[in-house]
Write an enzyme that holds these catalytic residues in place. Structure first.
Site, PDB file in Angstrom:
ATOM      1  N   PRO A 170     -23.234  71.452  23.693  1.00  0.00           N
ATOM      2  CG  PRO A 170     -24.107  69.153  23.419  1.00  0.00           C
ATOM      3  CD  PRO A 170     -24.549  70.613  23.840  1.00  0.00           C
ATOM      4  CB  CYS A 171     -20.442  73.673  19.871  1.00  0.00           C
ATOM      5  SG  CYS A 171     -19.224  74.511  20.950  1.00  0.00           S
ATOM      6  CG  HIS A 172     -17.657  69.110  23.471  1.00  0.00           C
ATOM      7  ND1 HIS A 172     -18.812  69.978  24.125  1.00  0.00           N
ATOM      8  CD2 HIS A 172     -17.986  67.711  23.803  1.00  0.00           C
ATOM      9  CE1 HIS A 172     -19.318  69.046  24.952  1.00  0.00           C
ATOM     10  NE2 HIS A 172     -18.922  67.634  24.673  1.00  0.00           N
TER      11      HIS A 172
END
Length: 201
Positions: A170-172
């Site tokens: 989850p780089c978001h």
């Protein structure tokens, strides 16, 4: 135009139905016989189509349509292996878990991941990202500190921008220090939608 043997390209016609049957047979046999190194499929999601690619080690790549699926496959062919085949069944588990995530029924992924595309400092950042909890966010600066290199804020941003497994890794959940979204491989609308999904859950 004929060949020296008198054969033409139409000498052995193969219709679409036959080609589909041959492809289905190859889908079933190729992974087990070790003639395919990367299997892939596409998946419809609220963010548009995603392409999933995997090796026997685990999920290797998640790509947004704006990246160009053909370009992603070409890159995988050059960097990992040219033995690539569309085998949807090989990615049933990742596809199911991603569907569950978008449906609000899953907060963490229980998938084996192939980290071939995550090396060096970027790999360290990618390894840390799943520790950022569902619905939580962290700044690029804070993430740099968490991975032990407080001055590497730009490098952290670059690592997030080149994350080969967006959504699943989850780089978001990483934002600018002022709360602005920053960049995202799937586009800012996709990043905003993922954050809204998790905030509502």
């Amino acid at each position: 135009m004929t060949s020296p043997e008198g054969l033409t390209p139409d000498s052995f016609p193969v219709n679409d139905q036959t080609m589909k049957a041959l492809h289905r047979r190859l889908e079933r046999r190729a992974p087990a016989e070790g003639v395919v190194d990367i299997s892939y499929r596409t998946l419809e999601t609220p963010l548009g189509r995603l392409m999933l690619a995997a090796t026997t080690e685990g999920l290797l790549r998640v790509a947004f349509e704006n990246e160009g699926f053909d370009a992603v496959l070409d890159a995988l062919s050059g960097s990992v292996s040219p033995r690539i085949l569309e085998v949807p069944a090989a990615l049933d588990t990742p596809a199911r878990e991603i569907d569950e995530y978008f449906g609000g029924r899953r907060r963490t992924f229980d998938l084996r991941l192939d980290r071939t595309l995550s090396r060096g400092f970027r790999g360290e950042v990618h390894e840390y990202l799943p520790r950022i909890g569902y619905g939580e966010t962290l700044s690029y600066r804070d993430l740099a500190q968490r991975v032990g290199n407080p001055r590497a804020v730009r490098a952290v941003g670059s690592a997030c921008a080149t994350n080969p497994l967006p959504v699943v890794v989850p780089c978001h959940r990483v934002l600018r220090a002022d709360g602005a979204l920053g960049g995202y491989v799937g586009g800012l609308e996709a990043k905003s939608a993922l954050l809204e999904l998790e905030a509502s859950g």
